[in-house]
Design a protein around this motif. Structure first.
Motif: not given
Length: 65
Positions: A16, A18-19, A43, A47, A58
């Motif tokens: 992913w 984004l991360i 994130a 999600c 996270y």
């Protein structure tokens, strides 16, 4: 720091972007704490309750940063 690095390795391997991208940069010593934290917060917002193994990581990563 070891625990944070383990979490970031999972993020980097997630695929992913984004991360994965900011996590990889951090692990490579090129990261920016604020950008990484912002990506993890995003994130989590997008999600963080889907039920995958990353959901719990996270908030843990943000605590360790």
């Amino acid at each position: 720091m070891e625990e944070l690095n383990e979490i970031l390795q999972k993020f980097a391997a997630s695929g992913w972007e984004l991360i994965a991208v900011p996590s990889r940069a951090w692990l490579d010593g090129q990261g920016d704490r604020d950008k990484l934290a912002a990506a993890i917060r995003q994130a989590d917002a997008e999600c963080g309750s889907c039920g995958c193994e990353l959901d719990l990581l996270y908030k843990k990563a943000l605590t360790l940063l």
